[in-house]
Design a protein around this motif. Structure first.
Motif, short mmCIF file in Angstrom:
data_model
loop_
_atom_site.label_atom_id
_atom_site.label_comp_id
_atom_site.label_asym_id
_atom_site.label_seq_id
_atom_site.Cartn_x
_atom_site.Cartn_y
_atom_site.Cartn_z
N UNK A 57 0.82 -1.22 0.00
CA UNK A 57 0.00 0.00 0.00
C UNK A 57 0.85 1.26 0.00
N UNK A 58 1.91 1.27 0.81
CA UNK A 58 2.73 2.47 0.93
C UNK A 58 4.00 2.42 0.09
N UNK A 59 4.41 1.22 -0.31
CA UNK A 59 5.65 1.08 -1.07
C UNK A 59 6.89 1.14 -0.20
N UNK A 60 6.69 1.18 1.12
CA UNK A 60 7.82 1.30 2.04
C UNK A 60 8.32 -0.08 2.45
N UNK A 61 9.63 -0.14 2.59
CA UNK A 61 10.28 -1.38 3.03
C UNK A 61 11.06 -1.11 4.31
#
Length: 171
Positions: free
Chosen positions: A60-64
């Motif tokens: 959803x956020x593209x954050x890792x």
């Protein structure tokens, strides 16, 4: 839940195809993804990134998390199964690496954070078998790519593809 049902079916297919039960259990771990492995001395020096780690990318956020972003731009290896992106039945230079056999060929495909789009360096061709697990080694980029089957959250410039072999446990 669908993922777990799918993994149970895949496990039964692998057993039906004659893969020993002990190997199926090592290959498809308790969390339903490809397990760890090792191939040769050179590959053992390259960090192995497992599907559990790749799955941590938030779709959803593209954050890792930092534990995953530390591999962005580095040479790693990932175990999995080859889904060709070329019309060749023996060797390909571009493929999807997925955690279980025949993923993406049928619907639904795995989520993008469980797909690595691999393009071999300098167009090198690698032999493949839909049901034979491999280690894909190359430079990983955390980036979304699109292909004829689905989106993937990872791109790898492939350097080496070799048969999957389980890792030796440290004494």
């Amino acid at each position: 839940m669908k993922f777990w049902i799918h993994m149970a079916v895949v496990s039964l297919v692998l057993l039906f195809l004659g893969l020993p039960a002990a190997h199926v259990c090592r290959l498809i771990g308790g969390n339903g993804v490809v397990g760890t492995g090792s191939a040769n001395a050179q590959s053992e020096k390259v960090p192995s990134v497992m599907w559990e780690e790749l799955q941590q990318l938030d779709l959803k956020t593209g954050k890792a998390p930092a534990s995953l972003t530390k591999f962005d731009g580095t040479i790693i290896r990932v175990p999995g199964f080859v889904i060709p992106l070329e019309d060749n039945d023996q060797a390909v230079s571009e493929f999807l690496l997925v955690p279980y056999p025949m993923a993406c060929i049928h619907v639904p495909a795995p989520p993008p954070n469980l797909i690595v789009h691999v393009k071999m360096d300098k167009g090198k061709k690698v032999a493949f078998d839909f049901y034979a697990p491999v280690w894909a080694q190359g430079r990983l980029k955390i980036q979304t790519t699109q292909n004829m089957y689905t989106d993937s959250s990872y791109f790898m410039t492939g350097l080496l593809v070799e048969p999957y072999k389980p890792e030796k446990k440290a004494p």
